[in-house]
Write an enzyme that holds these catalytic residues in place. Structure first.
Site, PDB file in Angstrom:
ATOM      1  N   GLY A  71       0.817  -1.210   0.000  1.00  0.00           N
ATOM      2  CA  GLY A  71       0.000   0.000   0.000  1.00  0.00           C
ATOM      3  C   GLY A  71       0.848   1.256   0.000  1.00  0.00           C
ATOM      4  CB  SER A 185      -2.080  -3.121   1.092  1.00  0.00           C
ATOM      5  OG  SER A 185      -1.091  -3.880   1.732  1.00  0.00           O
ATOM      6  CG  HIS A 187      -0.567  -6.423   4.923  1.00  0.00           C
ATOM      7  ND1 HIS A 187      -0.837  -6.048   6.216  1.00  0.00           N
ATOM      8  CD2 HIS A 187      -0.048  -5.335   4.318  1.00  0.00           C
ATOM      9  CE1 HIS A 187      -0.484  -4.779   6.380  1.00  0.00           C
ATOM     10  NE2 HIS A 187      -0.001  -4.325   5.239  1.00  0.00           N
ATOM     11  CB  THR A 223      12.421  -9.128 -11.149  1.00  0.00           C
ATOM     12  OG1 THR A 223      13.472  -8.811 -12.056  1.00  0.00           O
ATOM     13  CG2 THR A 223      11.915 -10.533 -11.412  1.00  0.00           C
ATOM     14  CB  CYS A 309       2.830   2.893  10.186  1.00  0.00           C
ATOM     15  SG  CYS A 309       1.658   2.104   9.186  1.00  0.00           S
TER      16      CYS A 309
HETATM   17  C1  PLP Z   1      -5.048   3.402   4.839  1.00  0.00           C
HETATM   18  C2  PLP Z   1      -3.723   2.757   4.646  1.00  0.00           C
HETATM   19  N1  PLP Z   1      -2.946   3.134   3.620  1.00  0.00           N
HETATM   20  C3  PLP Z   1      -1.757   2.574   3.376  1.00  0.00           C
HETATM   21  C4  PLP Z   1      -1.258   1.595   4.204  1.00  0.00           C
HETATM   22  C5  PLP Z   1       0.096   1.017   3.913  1.00  0.00           C
HETATM   23  O1  PLP Z   1       0.002  -0.286   3.384  1.00  0.00           O
HETATM   24  P1  PLP Z   1       1.248  -1.284   3.469  1.00  0.00           P
HETATM   25  O2  PLP Z   1       1.318  -1.743   4.888  1.00  0.00           O
HETATM   26  O3  PLP Z   1       0.905  -2.390   2.526  1.00  0.00           O
HETATM   27  O4  PLP Z   1       2.452  -0.531   3.028  1.00  0.00           O
HETATM   28  C6  PLP Z   1      -2.006   1.171   5.304  1.00  0.00           C
HETATM   29  C7  PLP Z   1      -1.482   0.137   6.232  1.00  0.00           C
HETATM   30  O5  PLP Z   1      -1.709   0.197   7.416  1.00  0.00           O
HETATM   31  C8  PLP Z   1      -3.273   1.770   5.536  1.00  0.00           C
HETATM   32  O6  PLP Z   1      -4.035   1.413   6.569  1.00  0.00           O
END
Ligand code: PLP
Length: 367
Positions: A71, A185, A187, A223, A309
């Site tokens: 993401g 994303s 996951h 790749t 994060c």
């Molecule tokens: C709204 C949102 N955008 C982007 C991301 C980032 O995705 P990724 O963890 O795959 O980098 C997240 C992940 O928590 C998210 O909740």
């Protein structure tokens, strides 16, 4: 894990057995998808099958899907492919805010965190891009993306939506919603970590922000992560066939949980009318969110104070602060995010565990 109650689906989700099986098979396919020999073509076939699976979930065409590392990269590609001021809200994920740094023009949001399409319209003059997330990662707000995209289309301004939290949880039909760019994303939908996709609408003047090879039709060099992409395709297929139809169950569980939490006296954060089913951002007045999350963890219940994060940083949630919440209250926030594999029994166990924990924290460790 036996005994664990996982209520942190907005952070990540468990890998589905079927997704894992598809990936395990793909690990054996070692060819480089860019090679023209048979080993390469076998890998290419897997990537293209996955591309079609992702496109189908979104109502898009396979050639509009660009695979990348997740993401965060999808958002970075979307923002990097455009120039000029980015109209966005302070509630966006760091993936967007970070990529937009230095060219941000914020629209105001109210205490419920709703992004008003009229506010976006007023901010459009001279803008290069509008970026509004489909669903918020912390409070679960669902934005009026279709309406905002129409406003952008009328004004001739490009629009990106970060749909990382929305895909698989709410239907997304890009045939009906005129966004130009959209990030996903794997996951968050029971797929693997480290793989994602950017939707780029056919005909959109996309300038690749990273230079390199010709992969992904020159839109994202490097790749391809073949097994990860296969996992993402399988996860999108499962989302379409199972996750979306099962959202009603998640809504029911979320409503049961919410009613129980309200009975325990929580404050509820976010847009009460338009929220992602199963995302509950709440606070027990006088109870620090971090302390409660840790106490729950010791009881086998996994929740969080906010975005994975930014958690661990001990700073209060930037999303809640942007909604005008005082810092002390923002520090009390706990995010529970329910998923389709949770059960009523688990929800009831958490509701039964909470009063003792809250009582203990209020007595020994008040916020
Ligand atoms: C709204 C949102 N955008 C982007 C991301 C980032 O995705 P990724 O963890 O795959 O980098 C997240 C992940 O928590 C998210 O909740």
């Amino acid at each position: 894990v036996p005994g664990e109650i996982y209520l942190d689906h907005n952070a990540t989700t468990p890998l589905r057995r079927e997704v894992r099986a598809a990936m395990e098979e793909a690990w054996g396919c070692y060819g480089n998808p860019s090679s023209v020999h048979q080993a390469g073509r076998r890998a290419r076939d897997l990537v293209e099958r996955a591309r079609a699976q992702v496109a189908t979930l979104l109502g898009a065409s396979p050639d509009e899907i660009v695979f990348c590392s997740g993401g965060t990269e999808a958002c970075a590609l979307a923002l990097g492919a455009t120039k000029g001021p980015v109209v966005t809200s302070p509630l966006e994920h760091p993936a967007v805010l970070g990529a937009a740094a230095g060219r941000v023009r914020f629209v105001r949001v109210g205490a419920d965190g709703r992004v008003d399409p009229d506010e976006v319209r007023r901010a459009l003059s001279g803008a290069g891009l509008v970026s509004v997330q489909w669903a918020n990662h912390e409070v679960g707000n669902l934005n009026s993306v279709a309406e905002i995209a129409s406003v952008c289309r009328e004004a001739g301004v490009a629009m990106h939506s970060d749909a990382v939290q929305a895909a698989g949880k709410t239907a997304i039909d890009l045939a009906a919603v005129p966004v130009d760019l959209l990030s996903l994303s794997a996951h968050k939908i029971n797929g693997p970590k480290g793989v994602g996709a950017l939707f780029v609408r056919r005909g959109f003047p996309y300038e690749p922000p990273v230079a390199g090879g010709h992969q992904e039709r020159g839109r994202r060099p490097g790749t391809e992560n073949v097994a990860g992409i296969v996992g993402m395709g399988a996860a999108c297929e499962m989302a379409r066939r199972e996750l979306l139809p099962r959202r009603r169950e998640v809504s029911r569980l979320g409503a049961r949980f919410e009613a129980g939490l309200l009975a325990l006296g929580v404050r509820r954060h976010g847009d009460r009318e338009r929220g992602l089913a199963g995302t509950l951002n709440v606070a027990f007045p006088g109870v620090g969110g971090e302390a409660l999350v840790q106490a729950l963890d010791l009881e086998g219940v996994r929740a969080s104070t906010g975005a994975a994060c930014t958690s661990g940083s001990l700073a209060p949630s930037p999303v809640l602060l942007a909604m005008g919440m005082p810092e002390k209250e923002a520090r009390e926030a706990v995010r529970f995010s329910v998923g389709p594999e949770n059960t009523e029994e688990e929800i009831d166990r958490v509701l039964a565990t909470l009063p003792g924990l809250i009582d203990r924290i209020r007595r020994h460790d008040p916020s």
